[in-house]
Scaffold this motif. Structure first.
Motif, short mmCIF file in Angstrom:
data_model
loop_
_atom_site.label_atom_id
_atom_site.label_comp_id
_atom_site.label_asym_id
_atom_site.label_seq_id
_atom_site.Cartn_x
_atom_site.Cartn_y
_atom_site.Cartn_z
N VAL A 473 0.84 -1.20 0.00
CA VAL A 473 0.00 0.00 0.00
C VAL A 473 0.87 1.25 0.00
O VAL A 473 0.67 2.18 -0.78
CB VAL A 473 -0.95 -0.01 1.22
CG1 VAL A 473 -1.73 1.30 1.31
CG2 VAL A 473 -1.90 -1.20 1.14
N TRP A 474 1.86 1.27 0.90
CA TRP A 474 2.75 2.42 0.98
C TRP A 474 3.54 2.61 -0.31
O TRP A 474 3.75 3.74 -0.76
CB TRP A 474 3.71 2.24 2.14
CG TRP A 474 3.08 2.47 3.48
CD1 TRP A 474 2.16 3.40 3.82
CD2 TRP A 474 3.37 1.74 4.69
NE1 TRP A 474 1.83 3.32 5.14
CE2 TRP A 474 2.56 2.30 5.72
CE3 TRP A 474 4.21 0.68 5.02
CZ2 TRP A 474 2.59 1.84 7.03
CZ3 TRP A 474 4.24 0.23 6.32
CH2 TRP A 474 3.43 0.80 7.31
N ALA A 475 3.99 1.51 -0.92
CA ALA A 475 4.82 1.61 -2.12
C ALA A 475 4.10 2.28 -3.27
O ALA A 475 4.73 2.89 -4.15
CB ALA A 475 5.31 0.22 -2.53
N MET A 476 2.78 2.17 -3.30
CA MET A 476 2.01 2.78 -4.39
C MET A 476 1.55 4.19 -4.06
O MET A 476 0.81 4.82 -4.83
CB MET A 476 0.82 1.89 -4.74
CG MET A 476 1.24 0.54 -5.29
SD MET A 476 -0.13 -0.39 -6.04
CE MET A 476 -0.27 0.45 -7.62
N GLN A 481 -6.11 1.79 4.87
CA GLN A 481 -7.51 2.01 5.21
C GLN A 481 -8.06 0.90 6.10
O GLN A 481 -8.48 1.15 7.23
CB GLN A 481 -8.33 2.10 3.92
CG GLN A 481 -9.83 2.29 4.14
CD GLN A 481 -10.62 2.04 2.87
OE1 GLN A 481 -10.18 1.31 1.98
NE2 GLN A 481 -11.80 2.65 2.77
N ALA A 482 -8.09 -0.34 5.61
CA ALA A 482 -8.72 -1.43 6.34
C ALA A 482 -7.94 -2.72 6.12
O ALA A 482 -7.16 -2.85 5.16
CB ALA A 482 -10.17 -1.61 5.89
N GLY A 538 -6.11 0.43 0.76
CA GLY A 538 -5.62 1.79 0.98
C GLY A 538 -6.30 2.73 0.01
O GLY A 538 -6.85 2.31 -1.02
N LEU A 539 -6.25 4.01 0.32
CA LEU A 539 -6.89 5.02 -0.52
C LEU A 539 -5.83 5.86 -1.22
O LEU A 539 -4.86 6.30 -0.60
CB LEU A 539 -7.80 5.91 0.33
CG LEU A 539 -8.97 5.19 1.01
CD1 LEU A 539 -9.75 6.18 1.87
CD2 LEU A 539 -9.88 4.54 -0.02
N LEU A 540 -6.04 6.08 -2.50
CA LEU A 540 -5.14 6.89 -3.31
C LEU A 540 -5.72 8.29 -3.49
O LEU A 540 -6.85 8.45 -3.97
CB LEU A 540 -4.93 6.25 -4.69
CG LEU A 540 -3.84 5.19 -4.81
CD1 LEU A 540 -3.96 4.47 -6.14
CD2 LEU A 540 -2.46 5.80 -4.65
#
Length: 723
Positions: A473-476, A481-482, A538-540
């Motif tokens: 998630v962090w890498a993108m 989020q959940a 995750g949210l972008l």
């Protein structure tokens, strides 16, 4: 190894890694009790053998020669090691409290936490002095003082406490300082009228030995204060010292008296003949922290060593419904006292002897005690079947963590057969870390990851597994989020299931919440072995950072060392240094959300996991149509990993990683580590060349061991190693 058919039903917790517990762990490894889960809790990954402390101070031993590797010993015993300080015991609830970790449940517990020689009543001691026990802080402070002396500081030291321990320290200090500075000023300070107040038979010999060693003796005085310049006595006399050691008596750890368990007036746990704490059916104590009510004895390691077999038998008896037996300590024992140089004094039954032969005897006894923890017996492997299907996967056990992943070639071949998503709301790219899904006009990333058990401490494993899954998630460039959790635990009773799941959920939940995500559900099951995984969203709020944007000239930044696969593989085989493993597990529990934010302007980014640094860098190169140069010397490596790689330690998936992402140039252990599978590995980012060093400085300021490890270059897709 414990038979797989026997479910776990009882929890045994050893609080402290003292001499008695270390021996219990060794004996347990030789003959475990089926159905019992063993846990040892200690603030450090190593436990000191204090009998060799004077030899360490004098320079006769290296520090590692008197440290018992609890990580390796726990692996041998089939136990989990929790590195943390116990701060309380709730006997009624069957729980111990570990600082920074929470509560650990037990059915049976044993305490062997030793003593300390701190001097809280002396003003300034906490700031400027150091207690001789526990050994870890003392040894570190002594080594730092010796470095200052070697650089020109005055070789002045003081020891508060003129008992046997203080005398040994003072003479050892004088010997070592003379060897470094050519002279020594060591002062031995004793409140009583004479040194060795409890040993009148050998006092004259010890006094002469101190004088011969150049140790100044000051008796009949009180210490008023310890300062940065030395010691101030009650009458105002000042004693210059750059190093002040406290050795005035043995003190119980203060938290023991707060447990509600019966203690002596000075805070030591009261135990009966079978080593059970008075009034307790399932709590034992041994070593210096225990007071033998049936046979009081002075604080000496010999009693802990002699008590260990009785303690082991009684722990097994209570766990299995058997009968305990009594511990009968000897009335006297041979006391061997170091005299600084390689000479010793012996006393037993009122008779005293001295000389170099006694040092050799003491050295032989001490080394014999330690060798049993260094040369652990090789356990018999399960017999291979006489007839089996063709094919050989090799003799090495399957690794844990990301070392257990499916080979990259197999995975890419299978995924290549999958058709592209037909739904318009699913947005993916080649080799992306996570899927991007459109939900009501909002871009959401979705990823999942599982880890096979790599430590018996499932709480630590849960925290690392959660952070490992969040890496995608962090890498993108998304914000967590959940999470859904998926847990498999070995067969165990419902009571142990509850304890285990509580630890897993507490540690995982804490890690996820700190990163901005919440656990919203999950699944659990019993199985042959432990595994923990997470599906994370995750949210972008911006375009996703993918592996496809690297540009020629970009600097390559890595935020975390490599080598976790080698270290975890070595730990499984009993080859790793426990301090290196403890440091690795601590590093893997550090979240990388801040690092990802710092690198949010990267042209391409991924997290380095199972396919190794080379494999994940190759993914960037293929997706971006570029090549990469790696400066081998610049790649950060975990302590101990390079030495293990140099002797051929490899993770299970290593060879497949080499085949999937070959590199050209370079050779040796560091090149091998480029293919090492990483668990919760660092962020690998391609950034503007001119921004590289500044970003690394920001990352390092935030606590990440980041480095510029190379650059993106033009040419055929591939990786070239320089240096």
């Amino acid at each position: 190894m414990m038979p797989a058919s026997v479910p776990l039903t009882r929890d045994l917790v050893l609080i402290g890694g003292g001499h008695a517990h270390a021996l219990v762990l060794r004996m347990w490894g030789m003959d475990p009790l089926p159905g019992a889960r063993l846990t040892v809790i200690d603030p450090n990954p190593v436990a000191p053998y204090t009998g060799m402390l004077p030899g360490l101070v004098a320079g006769h031993y290296r520090r590692e020669e008197l440290e018992i590797d609890l990580v390796r010993l726990a692996r041998f015993a089939g136990a989990r090691l929790i590195v943390g300080a116990v701060t309380g015991i709730d006997a009624a609830a069957g729980r111990v409290t570990v600082a920074g970790r929470g509560e650990i449940g037990f059915d049976v517990a044993s305490v062997d936490v030793g003593i300390h020689s701190g001097m809280p009543q002396v003003r300034g001691f906490a700031e400027h002095g150091v207690a001789a026990k526990p050994l870890g802080p003392f040894a570190g402070a002594w080594e730092e003082f010796l470095r200052r002396v070697a650089d020109g500081a005055a070789p002045q030291a003081a020891v508060i406490g003129g008992g046997i321990a203080g005398i040994e320290l003072a003479m050892a200090m004088a010997y070592r300082l003379r060897g470094i500075a050519g002279r020594a000023e060591v002062t031995l300070i004793e409140q009583s009228a004479e040194i060795a107040p409890g040993a009148p038979v050998i006092r004259p010999r010890l006094t002469r030995a101190c004088v011969a060693a150049g140790v100044r003796i000051v008796t009949g005085v009180d210490v008023a204060q310890v300062t940065g310049a030395g010691v101030i006595l009650g009458d105002g006399t000042e004693i210059a010292a750059g190093f002040v050691a406290g050795a005035a008596g043995a003190r119980a750890h203060g938290w023991l008296a707060k447990t509600g368990l019966p203690v002596t007036a000075d805070g030591f746990l009261r135990v009966g003949a079978d080593l059970r704490v008075e009034g307790q059916e399932a709590i034992f104590a041994a070593g210096d922290c225990a007071h033998l009510t049936h046979a009081p004895r002075p604080k000496a390691g010999v009693y802990a060593v002699r008590a260990a077999p009785v303690l082991r038998d009684n722990l097994r008896a209570v766990l299995s419904g058997g009968t305990t037996r009594a511990f009968h300590p000897q009335r006297d024992y041979l006391k061997l006292i170091s005299l600084g140089e390689k000479s010793a004094l012996a006393e037993k039954m009122g008779m005293a002897f001295g000389g170099r032969l006694l040092w050799r005897l003491k050295d032989r006894i001490d080394r014999k005690f330690m060798v049993q923890f260094g040369d652990l017996p090789a356990m018999a492997a399960a017999e291979a079947p006489r007839l089996r299907a063709l094919g050989d996967l090799g003799p090495e056990p399957l690794c844990g963590g990301c070392g257990a992943k499916v080979a990259p070639g197999v995975l890419s071949e299978v995924l290549a057969q999958e058709r592209p998503p037909a739904r318009a709301d699913i947005v993916t790219g080649p080799g992306d870390d996570a899927a991007v899904i459109m939900v009501g006009g909002v871009r959401q990333v979705l990823t999942t990851d599982h880890l096979r058990g790599f430590t018996e401490d499932l709480g630590v494993m849960a925290r690392i597994a959660a952070l490992h899954a969040l890496g995608d998630v962090w890498a993108m460039g998304a914000k967590p989020q959940a999470a859904l959790v998926s847990v498999t635990v070995p067969r165990m009773s419902e009571g142990l299931q509850a304890r285990t799941m509580a630890e897993i959920m507490a540690q995982a939940g804490e890690a996820l919440r700190a990163s901005g995500a919440e656990i919203v559900g999950g699944h659990s099951t019993l199985g042959a072995e432990a595994s923990i995984g997470f599906t994370v969203t995750g949210l972008l709020e911006r375009d996703a950072i993918t592996v496809a944007g690297a540009r020629v000239g970009d600097a390559l930044i890595l935020t975390r060392p490599i080598g976790s696969g080698v270290l975890l593989a070595a730990e499984m085989r009993g080859l790793a240094d426990g301090r290196d493993i403890a440091a690795l597990l601590a590093a893997l529990q550090v979240p990388q959300g801040v690092a990802a934010e710092i690198l949010s302007g990267a042209h391409a980014m991924t997290d380095v996991t199972g396919f190794g640094l080379a494999g994940h860098l190759m993914a960037i190169c293929r997706a971006s149509g570029v090549a990469a140069e790696v400066d081998l010397a610049a790649v950060p490596v975990y302590a101990g990993a390079e030495a293990l790689a140099a002797v051929g330690v490899r993770s299970t998936i290593w060879a497949a990683n080499v085949a999937a992402a070959p590199v050209t140039g370079g050779a040796g252990a560091r090149v091998a580590l480029l293919h090492d599978p990483q668990t919760a590995g660092g962020m690998l980012a391609a950034v503007k060349a001119e921004a590289g060093e500044g970003l690394v400085q920001q990352l390092q300021a935030a606590g990440h061991a980041a480095a510029v490890i190379g650059r993106v270059v033009a040419g055929p897709v591939g990786i070239v190693v320089k240096g």
